[in-house]
Scaffold this active site. Structure first.
Site, PDB file in Angstrom:
ATOM      1  N   GLU A 108      41.468  45.497  26.120  1.00  0.00           N
ATOM      2  CA  GLU A 108      42.934  45.566  26.039  1.00  0.00           C
ATOM      3  C   GLU A 108      43.524  44.643  24.970  1.00  0.00           C
ATOM      4  O   GLU A 108      44.603  44.905  24.440  1.00  0.00           O
ATOM      5  CB  GLU A 108      43.566  45.254  27.394  1.00  0.00           C
ATOM      6  CG  GLU A 108      43.349  46.342  28.443  1.00  0.00           C
ATOM      7  CD  GLU A 108      42.048  46.172  29.220  1.00  0.00           C
ATOM      8  OE1 GLU A 108      41.212  45.332  28.809  1.00  0.00           O
ATOM      9  OE2 GLU A 108      41.870  46.869  30.234  1.00  0.00           O
ATOM     10  N   PHE A 156      43.753  44.479  45.388  1.00  0.00           N
ATOM     11  CA  PHE A 156      42.747  44.655  44.340  1.00  0.00           C
ATOM     12  C   PHE A 156      43.425  44.854  42.982  1.00  0.00           C
ATOM     13  O   PHE A 156      44.334  45.662  42.852  1.00  0.00           O
ATOM     14  CB  PHE A 156      41.865  45.870  44.668  1.00  0.00           C
ATOM     15  CG  PHE A 156      40.858  46.167  43.589  1.00  0.00           C
ATOM     16  CD1 PHE A 156      39.838  45.276  43.299  1.00  0.00           C
ATOM     17  CD2 PHE A 156      40.943  47.343  42.845  1.00  0.00           C
ATOM     18  CE1 PHE A 156      38.927  45.547  42.296  1.00  0.00           C
ATOM     19  CE2 PHE A 156      40.029  47.615  41.843  1.00  0.00           C
ATOM     20  CZ  PHE A 156      39.014  46.718  41.568  1.00  0.00           C
ATOM     21  N   GLN A 157      42.991  44.128  42.000  1.00  0.00           N
ATOM     22  CA  GLN A 157      43.542  44.165  40.646  1.00  0.00           C
ATOM     23  C   GLN A 157      45.046  43.889  40.612  1.00  0.00           C
ATOM     24  O   GLN A 157      45.778  44.471  39.819  1.00  0.00           O
ATOM     25  CB  GLN A 157      43.210  45.492  39.943  1.00  0.00           C
ATOM     26  CG  GLN A 157      41.708  45.627  39.669  1.00  0.00           C
ATOM     27  CD  GLN A 157      41.362  46.727  38.683  1.00  0.00           C
ATOM     28  OE1 GLN A 157      42.059  47.735  38.590  1.00  0.00           O
ATOM     29  NE2 GLN A 157      40.268  46.529  37.946  1.00  0.00           N
ATOM     30  N   LYS A 194      52.345  51.516  41.110  1.00  0.00           N
ATOM     31  CA  LYS A 194      51.721  52.841  41.157  1.00  0.00           C
ATOM     32  C   LYS A 194      52.544  53.859  41.937  1.00  0.00           C
ATOM     33  O   LYS A 194      52.642  55.024  41.551  1.00  0.00           O
ATOM     34  CB  LYS A 194      50.322  52.717  41.766  1.00  0.00           C
ATOM     35  CG  LYS A 194      49.513  53.994  41.646  1.00  0.00           C
ATOM     36  CD  LYS A 194      48.060  53.793  42.034  1.00  0.00           C
ATOM     37  CE  LYS A 194      47.274  55.078  41.800  1.00  0.00           C
ATOM     38  NZ  LYS A 194      45.866  54.936  42.174  1.00  0.00           N
ATOM     39  N   MET A 240      36.903  26.745   9.079  1.00  0.00           N
ATOM     40  CA  MET A 240      38.097  25.908   9.027  1.00  0.00           C
ATOM     41  C   MET A 240      37.935  24.695   9.940  1.00  0.00           C
ATOM     42  O   MET A 240      38.334  23.582   9.584  1.00  0.00           O
ATOM     43  CB  MET A 240      39.333  26.724   9.425  1.00  0.00           C
ATOM     44  CG  MET A 240      40.638  25.984   9.230  1.00  0.00           C
ATOM     45  SD  MET A 240      40.888  25.432   7.526  1.00  0.00           S
ATOM     46  CE  MET A 240      41.897  26.763   6.867  1.00  0.00           C
TER      47      MET A 240
END
Lengths: 163, 579
Positions: free
Chosen positions: B51, B113-114, B163, B485
């Site tokens: 993502e 969940f999630q 949802k 760097m």
């Protein structure tokens, strides 16, 4: 120096957390904060007090204004204004103390709003220094519990903060 | 009115908001939305491999096109993985809308969940965020999100949708609002006339002016106005890292980038200027060095759309809040109407001084690094070769580190929206997904990602996405076998104690890795092969090509501001020489 900032904002879930989050994120202090819906249910009025020099306060007011939920921001300290705070204080009050505490409350124009066998609960409204003075007058040994609302503020005169 | 489910409304509203491409990754809480996506063809979805890449690709798509980038992710890890990309867009003020799935309303707060509080997690790095609680509100919320993301100072907006709000079993009338009005949000559309007048007066009076312009000019599409104004005033122009291309890099009046790794002439001119016209910049600490010592002789005029940028770190004398394009146009109109011209004699003297600085230590008047030879390839020469081979006309994305600074210094951008990098947040892993975003927007354009072997490995999984969607980006890997760097700082400040900046022979064989993905891998170890191999790389128009170029391991980026406590003009010019 202490500043009192008034904020008119959308009465939306999460709006308050954006204000509080902003202060945490940018390292500004909040000394007191009060918030409640206004007569228009879609808006909330928030008063917060903070410390800072002119540059910091300028940033705070601009950053507050930048929040999408914020409608108006006003630094009340810039003009003549009223500030009030409500305190509920529970003190030990037995025997002869009871009369003395009542006298003290009267002098500060406080009201005893609840009475127990050994305790008084006193309500006091005023600016913060008056509330501080009352706490000093009662003395530490008597005080069982203190609840202060934080400062609410409003500008004096014709000026009003609305949509 | 048409009856649609919440999922259908979500996709339709995205299409009506102008979205052609959306970058994302499906998951449980987003399945209803993904099902609606499947049943239409207006919005094309690009399945990334992580993502973070979805947000970077959408972000770069926005940077290259000026449109709003769009992202669709699921709840929990899908949403939190997107946060780095959201923060990247936030720091660089990039318009982006991120739709995140969320667990059903009645499960919120129950550690489902999630489940992650996405509005809470993203709060410090978004311009605004919404949680939609009714299907009836989706269209309006999405319209508001796009309006907020793209107006004023642009930025990312998160729309979190539980949802059950997008269930296919509940349909409501759909209408996309034509106009969006948000009473608490009215960005400034015009600059203060009095302030503009004062600024023009100062510009005409100035004897040593510098125009310091940044990403805001690009976001406002104000390059044309900026260029005209600079020419009219005959003033030198320096661009910030975010502003490269806002003023043509090959123009005589361009004195290079300023700041920590800015040119000697730009930083020195800033220090000696008597007037600075700052446009669409925010006086970032990587520009100003010590704020108290910043440009001690200058009056500062600052144009910016965001009032909080004014006097945040450096006190300015004439602030003008509003859109850069409109304000610069107002200035141009006033100058043209008034017919007054700046002090030609003073400017001639100023230019003479600047040209002297250019000759002395400038990056473009003579090579300021050792020459490449045989197996010693200087990273600067790789960028110069890239510039030559692509005719200076490619879209260049970059990651973060030495390669980014070399690209910023040596690829001279003549147009805005060609240089795509994570300036504010400094996000390693940005470059490859960003290149995908640009290539998706401009299928025929030459897109190159300048990267290092450290950064590229942070989002290297996206090579697979390039295969799936035929995104033939070119990857120019400046391989110095170290986190360059950081290593440079360890050389300069930690007595060369290389704490965790070396890989001890653990680097993959990038050419073989490319083969596994079906791409072309090339290795360059000798300078004499560089140009020819790069020609070959860019001639493979429809292939992803990865050029693994072994560059000098010990090279540093110069100039470099002396810090802490240095001023703009205090710079290291090489490992041994300082101003």
């Amino acid at each position: 120096m202490k500043r009192i900032i008034s904020v008119l904002m959308e009465n939306e879930p999460g709006a308050l957390s954006r204000v509080v989050g902003l202060f945490a994120q940018r390292g500004y202090n909040i000394d007191t904060l009060t918030v409640a819906p206004t007569e228009d249910n879609t808006l909330s009025r928030l008063t917060l007090t903070t410390q800072g020099n002119d540059q910091v306060i300028e940033q705070i007011t601009k950053q507050l204004h930048k929040l999408i939920d914020v409608v108006k921001v006003n630094d009340l300290t810039n003009g003549s204004h009223l500030e009030r705070e409500l305190m509920l204080i529970k003190v030990r009050a037995k025997g002869e103390e009871r009369a003395e505490i009542q006298r003290c409350a009267d002098i500060f124009r406080g009201q005893i709003v609840d009475v127990g066998a050994g305790v008084y609960t006193i309500q006091l409204v005023g600016d913060s220094t008056k509330l501080d003075a009352f706490i000093d007058a009662l003395g530490d040994t008597r005080i069982l519990e203190v609840v202060r609302s934080g400062i609410s503020g409003i500008a004096r005169g014709e000026k009003s903060m609305r949509l | 009115m048409e009856l649609l489910s919440g999922g259908e409304i979500t996709i339709r509203a995205l299409a009506d908001a102008g979205v052609k491409h959306i970058w994302g990754y499906p998951g449980g809480a987003a399945l209803h939305i993904y099902d609606a996506l499947f049943q239409q063809s207006d919005v094309k979805h690009i399945l990334v491999r992580h993502e973070q890449a979805a947000t970077h690709a959408a972000d770069a798509y926005a940077r290259a096109t000026g449109e709003v980038g769009a992202v669709l992710v699921t709840s929990g890890p899908g949403a939190t993985n997107a946060v780095t990309g959201i923060a990247t867009a936030y720091m660089d003020s990039i318009p982006m809308v991120v739709i995140s799935g969320q667990v059903p309303l009645e499960k919120i707060g129950g550690d489902a969940f999630q489940e992650t509080d996405m509005v809470g997690v993203s709060r410090p790095v978004v311009k605004h965020s919404f949680m939609v609680k009714r299907a009836e509100d989706i269209a309006e919320t999405i319209a508001k999100a796009f309006h907020i993301a793209s107006t004023g100072r642009p930025g990312p907006v998160v729309v979190d949708i539980p949802k059950d709000v997008v269930t296919p079993n509940y349909k409501v009338p759909y209408q996309f609002p034509e106009n969006v009005r948000i009473r608490s949000y009215q960005p400034t559309s015009k600059g203060h006339a009095g302030q503009i007048k004062r600024a023009v007066k100062e510009l005409l009076k100035a004897k040593r002016p510098v125009i310091y312009s940044g990403g805001g000019v690009i976001l406002a599409n104000a390059s044309k106005q900026l260029t005209e104004l600079a020419r009219l005033l005959n003033a030198p122009v320096t661009n910030t890292l975010m502003g490269l291309g806002a003023y043509p890099g090959t123009d005589q009046q361009f004195i290079g980038m300023l700041g920590m790794h800015g040119t000697f002439e730009a930083n020195t001119a800033m220090h000696h200027a008597d007037l600075i016209l700052a446009v669409g910049v925010r006086f970032d600490d990587r520009v100003t060095n010590t704020p108290d010592k910043f440009c001690p002789h200058a009056k500062i005029v600052h144009i910016d759309i965001d009032p909080t940028s004014i006097s945040k770190t450096v006190r300015v004398d004439i602030p003008i809040v509003g859109p850069c394009d409109v304000i610069l146009q107002d200035m141009l109109d006033q100058l043209t109407a008034g017919g007054e011209r700046p002090d030609g004699e003073a400017l001639a003297e100023w230019w003479q001084q600047i040209n002297g600085w250019r000759e002395r230590h400038g990056l473009y008047t003579a090579p300021r690094h050792e020459p490449s030879e045989g197996s010693l390839i200087k990273p600067q020469d790789v960028i110069k070769t890239l510039y030559k081979v692509t005719g200076g006309d490619a879209y260049i994305t970059s990651d973060v580190g030495q390669h980014q600074m070399f690209a910023a210094q040596y690829y001279l951008f003549d147009q805005p929206r060609r240089w795509i990098n994570s300036g504010g947040l400094g996000t390693m892993g940005f470059g490859l997904p960003a290149a995908m975003g640009v290539q998706m927007a401009y299928r025929d354009a030459t897109v190159a990602c300048v990267t290092g072997e450290g950064s590229i490995q942070m989002c290297i999984q996206e090579l697979s996405t390039c295969t799936q969607y035929n995104l033939p980006v070119k990857i120019i890997n400046l391989n110095n076998q170290a986190l360059g760097m950081v290593r440079q700082w360890q050389d300069m400040q930690y007595n060369s104690r290389y704490s965790e900046t070396l890989y001890e022979d653990s680097l993959p064989d990038f050419a073989k890795l490319m083969g596994a993905y079906g791409h072309v891998g090339m290795e360059v170890t000798r300078y004499e092969d560089l140009e020819q191999k790069m020609e070959e790389c860019f001639s493979l128009r429809d292939r992803v090509v990865f050029m693994d170029i072994y560059v000098d391991r010990s090279e540093h980026v110069y100039p470099m501001h002396v810090a802490p406590n240095g001023s703009m003009r205090d710079m290291w010019l090489s490992k041994t020489e300082r101003t």
